[in-house]
Write a protein that holds these residues in place. Sequence first.
Motif, PDB file in Angstrom:
ATOM      1  N   LEU A   1     -11.846 113.696  22.635  1.00 55.66           N
ATOM      2  CA  LEU A   1     -11.011 114.438  23.273  1.00 55.66           C
ATOM      3  C   LEU A   1     -10.637 115.452  23.439  1.00 55.66           C
ATOM      4  CD1 LEU A   1      -8.480 113.045  25.302  1.00 55.66           C
ATOM      5  CD2 LEU A   1      -6.770 112.630  22.981  1.00 55.66           C
ATOM      6  N   THR A   2     -11.059 116.160  24.760  1.00 58.33           N
ATOM      7  CA  THR A   2     -10.829 117.329  24.705  1.00 58.33           C
ATOM      8  C   THR A   2      -8.714 117.631  25.056  1.00 58.33           C
ATOM      9  OG1 THR A   2     -12.699 117.647  25.833  1.00 58.33           O
ATOM     10  CG2 THR A   2     -11.110 119.050  26.216  1.00 58.33           C
ATOM     11  N   ALA A   3      -8.423 117.038  25.950  1.00 55.52           N
ATOM     12  CA  ALA A   3      -7.561 117.565  26.048  1.00 55.52           C
ATOM     13  C   ALA A   3      -6.688 116.161  27.159  1.00 55.52           C
ATOM     14  CB  ALA A   3      -6.803 118.727  27.502  1.00 55.52           C
ATOM     15  N   VAL A   4      -5.198 116.360  26.755  1.00 54.61           N
ATOM     16  CA  VAL A   4      -4.599 115.276  27.585  1.00 54.61           C
ATOM     17  C   VAL A   4      -3.793 115.914  28.506  1.00 54.61           C
ATOM     18  CG1 VAL A   4      -2.556 112.872  27.156  1.00 54.61           C
ATOM     19  CG2 VAL A   4      -4.195 113.480  25.533  1.00 54.61           C
ATOM     20  N   VAL A   5      -4.301 115.270  30.307  1.00 54.09           N
ATOM     21  CA  VAL A   5      -3.292 116.334  30.762  1.00 54.09           C
ATOM     22  C   VAL A   5      -2.728 115.761  31.871  1.00 54.09           C
ATOM     23  CG1 VAL A   5      -4.337 117.338  33.654  1.00 54.09           C
ATOM     24  CG2 VAL A   5      -5.781 116.816  31.534  1.00 54.09           C
ATOM     25  N   LEU A   6      -1.657 115.765  32.070  1.00 56.04           N
ATOM     26  CA  LEU A   6      -0.429 115.647  32.376  1.00 56.04           C
ATOM     27  C   LEU A   6      -0.532 115.862  33.975  1.00 56.04           C
ATOM     28  CD1 LEU A   6       2.559 114.079  32.348  1.00 56.04           C
ATOM     29  CD2 LEU A   6       3.554 116.527  32.034  1.00 56.04           C
ATOM     30  N   GLY A   7      -0.646 113.990  34.515  1.00 57.59           N
ATOM     31  CA  GLY A   7      -0.474 114.216  36.228  1.00 57.59           C
ATOM     32  C   GLY A   7       1.001 113.475  37.274  1.00 57.59           C
ATOM     33  N   LYS A   8       1.485 114.480  38.173  1.00 62.10           N
ATOM     34  CA  LYS A   8       2.415 113.504  39.013  1.00 62.10           C
ATOM     35  C   LYS A   8       2.319 112.524  39.668  1.00 62.10           C
ATOM     36  CE  LYS A   8       6.851 114.104  40.836  1.00 62.10           C
ATOM     37  NZ  LYS A   8       7.797 115.190  41.413  1.00 62.10           N
ATOM     38  N   VAL A   9       2.545 110.910  39.731  1.00 62.70           N
ATOM     39  CA  VAL A   9       2.258 110.511  40.889  1.00 62.70           C
ATOM     40  C   VAL A   9       2.585 110.784  42.682  1.00 62.70           C
ATOM     41  CG1 VAL A   9       2.013 107.703  41.813  1.00 62.70           C
ATOM     42  CG2 VAL A   9       2.001 108.357  39.341  1.00 62.70           C
TER      43      VAL A   9
ATOM     44  N   ASP B   1      -3.395 101.319  52.143  1.00 60.39           N
ATOM     45  CA  ASP B   1      -4.495  99.927  52.178  1.00 60.39           C
ATOM     46  C   ASP B   1      -4.802  98.935  51.609  1.00 60.39           C
ATOM     47  OD1 ASP B   1      -6.792  98.724  53.720  1.00 60.39           O
ATOM     48  OD2 ASP B   1      -8.849 100.321  53.509  1.00 60.39           O
ATOM     49  N   PRO B   2      -4.624  97.994  51.950  1.00 60.14           N
ATOM     50  CA  PRO B   2      -4.268  96.604  51.039  1.00 60.14           C
ATOM     51  C   PRO B   2      -5.538  96.247  50.573  1.00 60.14           C
ATOM     52  CG  PRO B   2      -4.042  96.114  53.443  1.00 60.14           C
ATOM     53  CD  PRO B   2      -4.598  97.527  53.977  1.00 60.14           C
ATOM     54  N   ARG B   3      -6.837  96.636  51.458  1.00 60.07           N
ATOM     55  CA  ARG B   3      -7.949  96.110  50.673  1.00 60.07           C
ATOM     56  C   ARG B   3      -8.222  97.106  49.751  1.00 60.07           C
ATOM     57  NH1 ARG B   3     -11.405  97.494  55.780  1.00 60.07           N
ATOM     58  NH2 ARG B   3      -9.997  99.444  56.065  1.00 60.07           N
ATOM     59  N   ARG B   4      -7.538  98.484  48.986  1.00 56.26           N
ATOM     60  CA  ARG B   4      -7.486  99.327  48.285  1.00 56.26           C
ATOM     61  C   ARG B   4      -6.375  99.236  47.057  1.00 56.26           C
ATOM     62  NH1 ARG B   4     -10.013 104.774  50.130  1.00 56.26           N
ATOM     63  NH2 ARG B   4      -7.362 104.781  51.014  1.00 56.26           N
ATOM     64  N   GLU B   5      -6.757  99.411  45.870  1.00 53.44           N
ATOM     65  CA  GLU B   5      -5.910  99.217  45.207  1.00 53.44           C
ATOM     66  C   GLU B   5      -5.867 100.998  44.245  1.00 53.44           C
ATOM     67  OE1 GLU B   5      -3.843  96.741  43.005  1.00 53.44           O
ATOM     68  OE2 GLU B   5      -3.844  95.142  44.642  1.00 53.44           O
ATOM     69  N   THR B   6      -5.079 102.689  45.010  1.00 54.94           N
ATOM     70  CA  THR B   6      -5.060 103.207  44.050  1.00 54.94           C
ATOM     71  C   THR B   6      -4.015 103.795  44.307  1.00 54.94           C
ATOM     72  OG1 THR B   6      -5.782 104.298  46.169  1.00 54.94           O
ATOM     73  CG2 THR B   6      -7.307 103.805  45.171  1.00 54.94           C
ATOM     74  N   ILE B   7      -4.193 105.233  43.112  1.00 57.42           N
ATOM     75  CA  ILE B   7      -2.517 106.407  43.376  1.00 57.42           C
ATOM     76  C   ILE B   7      -2.866 107.940  43.911  1.00 57.42           C
ATOM     77  CG2 ILE B   7      -1.383 104.552  42.372  1.00 57.42           C
ATOM     78  CD1 ILE B   7      -1.570 105.810  39.936  1.00 57.42           C
ATOM     79  N   GLN B   8      -2.481 108.551  44.274  1.00 54.95           N
ATOM     80  CA  GLN B   8      -2.672 110.275  44.592  1.00 54.95           C
ATOM     81  C   GLN B   8      -2.035 110.384  43.621  1.00 54.95           C
ATOM     82  OE1 GLN B   8      -2.656 111.085  48.332  1.00 54.95           O
ATOM     83  NE2 GLN B   8      -4.726 110.456  49.126  1.00 54.95           N
ATOM     84  N   VAL B   9      -2.212 112.033  42.642  1.00 55.34           N
ATOM     85  CA  VAL B   9      -2.100 111.879  41.127  1.00 55.34           C
ATOM     86  C   VAL B   9      -2.335 113.822  41.732  1.00 55.34           C
ATOM     87  CG1 VAL B   9      -1.844 112.550  39.169  1.00 55.34           C
ATOM     88  CG2 VAL B   9      -2.527 110.534  40.215  1.00 55.34           C
ATOM     89  N   MET B  10      -0.805 114.216  42.127  1.00 55.99           N
ATOM     90  CA  MET B  10      -1.122 115.780  41.969  1.00 55.99           C
ATOM     91  C   MET B  10      -1.331 116.478  40.496  1.00 55.99           C
ATOM     92  SD  MET B  10       1.625 118.511  42.612  1.00 55.99           S
ATOM     93  CE  MET B  10       1.790 118.312  44.629  1.00 55.99           C
ATOM     94  N   LEU B  11      -2.061 117.813  40.598  1.00 52.55           N
ATOM     95  CA  LEU B  11      -2.072 118.096  38.965  1.00 52.55           C
ATOM     96  C   LEU B  11      -1.724 119.532  39.383  1.00 52.55           C
ATOM     97  CD1 LEU B  11      -5.865 117.480  37.980  1.00 52.55           C
ATOM     98  CD2 LEU B  11      -3.666 116.041  37.072  1.00 52.55           C
ATOM     99  N   SER B  12      -1.113 120.266  37.835  1.00 50.09           N
ATOM    100  CA  SER B  12      -1.155 121.720  37.915  1.00 50.09           C
ATOM    101  C   SER B  12      -2.320 122.613  38.244  1.00 50.09           C
ATOM    102  CB  SER B  12      -0.214 121.983  36.746  1.00 50.09           C
ATOM    103  OG  SER B  12      -1.285 121.828  35.513  1.00 50.09           O
ATOM    104  N   GLY B  13      -2.381 123.384  38.008  1.00 47.92           N
ATOM    105  CA  GLY B  13      -3.105 125.026  38.280  1.00 47.92           C
ATOM    106  C   GLY B  13      -3.982 125.131  37.401  1.00 47.92           C
TER     107      GLY B  13
END
Length: 292
Positions: free
Chosen positions: A112-120, A126-138
């Motif tokens: 384990l190199t790092a645990v990156v915190l992301g905001k959903v 699309d009802p055929r998929r189940e995904t989320i988009q996450v924003m990261l810091s630079g």
Amino acid sequence: MRLPSKSTTFLVLMLVSALAAFVLPAAWTNWLRSPFQLRGLLQLCMTWGARSVREAFTDLGGVPLTPDQVREILREHDALQRQVGHQELRLQEQQQVLDALTALRGQSSDGLTAVVLGKVIAYDADPRRETIQVMLSGAARGYVETGQWVAAGAWETPTRTGVARQWLVGTVSEVHSQLVRVRLTTDPAFATEVKVARVLADGTWQPADQACELRGLGRGRMEIRAAEEDYYKSGYRMVVAPSSAQLPLSLSVGRVEGARARDDSPLHFDLAVTPWETPRTLRYVYILATRP
């Protein structure tokens, strides 16, 4: 004839009461007390009812619990249960490594190199998929790449202990300049190898010997197909993704909700699996980076 005054009448009645209480036999006066015993039964009912209501609606020093507080207590219980189970699995894995590679004692073996915190920030429309988009810091974008596992997170500094309280929600499927798409474990295109586990009396988790395949079904559901045993009947309730080159430490994916025998093979079973919480509750995630 003149009627006696109120004070005289009161004194006469008091004298008669004293004579009845101390002079007359009890057998002569008990019939007078009998009707008043019904009041005791009424008082008993009222006292028992009040005690029952108080015990039912108060807790911990007499402070009533709201539905939100009850849900929060149950959520915290699940988190602590996951933490105990995950840490026990981690200790077992580390012991195996130390037994095989005593020369590397004291070094981290999980990669384990790092645990990156992301905001959903968005859920898939699309009802055929189940995904989320996450924003990261630079600063975090350099650690993230496709295929990495993603766990539920919280708005706090990521630590191994914090990760142990969470559960796996999916893997990174796309990486852009500022956004990351995560394919959830409930997505129909998701599949991975897992093991089921049961909780022992001391709270630790005991994984089964055989590995199974977990697939997403959509609509917040998952399934383990063609298991060689009815694990639900045997008391296995946890679904765990074992540690691997892509997953630094064993973490749970969800829980087994039921099982049914397959029509094409009665000796194999399909297990219904659900996430610990619906993905719609996610606000933050932890991306488990293993890149050097």
